[in-house]
Design a protein around this motif. Sequence first.
Motif, PDB file in Angstrom:
ATOM      1  N   THR A  40       0.858  -1.175   0.000  1.00  0.00           N
ATOM      2  CA  THR A  40       0.000   0.000   0.000  1.00  0.00           C
ATOM      3  C   THR A  40       0.898   1.230   0.000  1.00  0.00           C
ATOM      4  OG1 THR A  40      -0.086  -0.034   2.400  1.00  0.00           O
ATOM      5  CG2 THR A  40      -1.867  -1.150   1.238  1.00  0.00           C
ATOM      6  N   HIS A  41       0.553   2.156  -0.848  1.00  0.00           N
ATOM      7  CA  HIS A  41       1.311   3.397  -0.934  1.00  0.00           C
ATOM      8  C   HIS A  41       0.504   4.493  -0.256  1.00  0.00           C
ATOM      9  CE1 HIS A  41       4.195   1.651  -3.689  1.00  0.00           C
ATOM     10  NE2 HIS A  41       3.188   1.110  -4.346  1.00  0.00           N
ATOM     11  N   ALA A  42       1.096   5.141   0.689  1.00  0.00           N
ATOM     12  CA  ALA A  42       0.430   6.217   1.393  1.00  0.00           C
ATOM     13  C   ALA A  42       1.036   7.545   0.965  1.00  0.00           C
ATOM     14  CB  ALA A  42       0.589   6.050   2.902  1.00  0.00           C
ATOM     15  N   VAL A  43       0.177   8.477   0.645  1.00  0.00           N
ATOM     16  CA  VAL A  43       0.607   9.821   0.297  1.00  0.00           C
ATOM     17  C   VAL A  43       0.196  10.723   1.445  1.00  0.00           C
ATOM     18  CG1 VAL A  43       0.358  11.710  -1.344  1.00  0.00           C
ATOM     19  CG2 VAL A  43       0.301   9.345  -2.148  1.00  0.00           C
TER      20      VAL A  43
END
Length: 142
Positions: A40-43
């Motif tokens: 999961t990529h969190a910004v």
Amino acid sequence: MAMSAGTAEGEPMMDINTTPLIDVMLVLLIMFIITIPIQTHAVKLDLPQDQTNAAPPPIEPVKNKVVITPAGEILWNGAPITKIQLRQYLDITQTMNPIPELHLQPDPQARYVVVDEVLAVTKRAQVEKMGFVGNEAYGGAF
């Protein structure tokens, strides 16, 4: 008479059977894909906080008036704003239903550069319901 593939009868085949090797590789590939963890990529964003006492933008539901003064100041319904705020207000008006009219009233002494920049902002905001107000001030110019 039978066709021979280049080997005499009774001799063992010298080619390797690759079918089991391919099957094992496909099973290993599927196992590898299944065991990969979901990434999961969190910004990280700093979102504005909702302020309960803040006044909503001064946008009228029927019509809004943009005035350009001789000093080059842009007024939205009488309040001074910047070109960035103008674009934000125009974007908000384009999402309203029905879309309010935009009345543009440049002062006769206003610089054309400022008027042109305001027109460019309205074009980029894709404003379709727009009219010029106060054209009678230019009647004696020609």
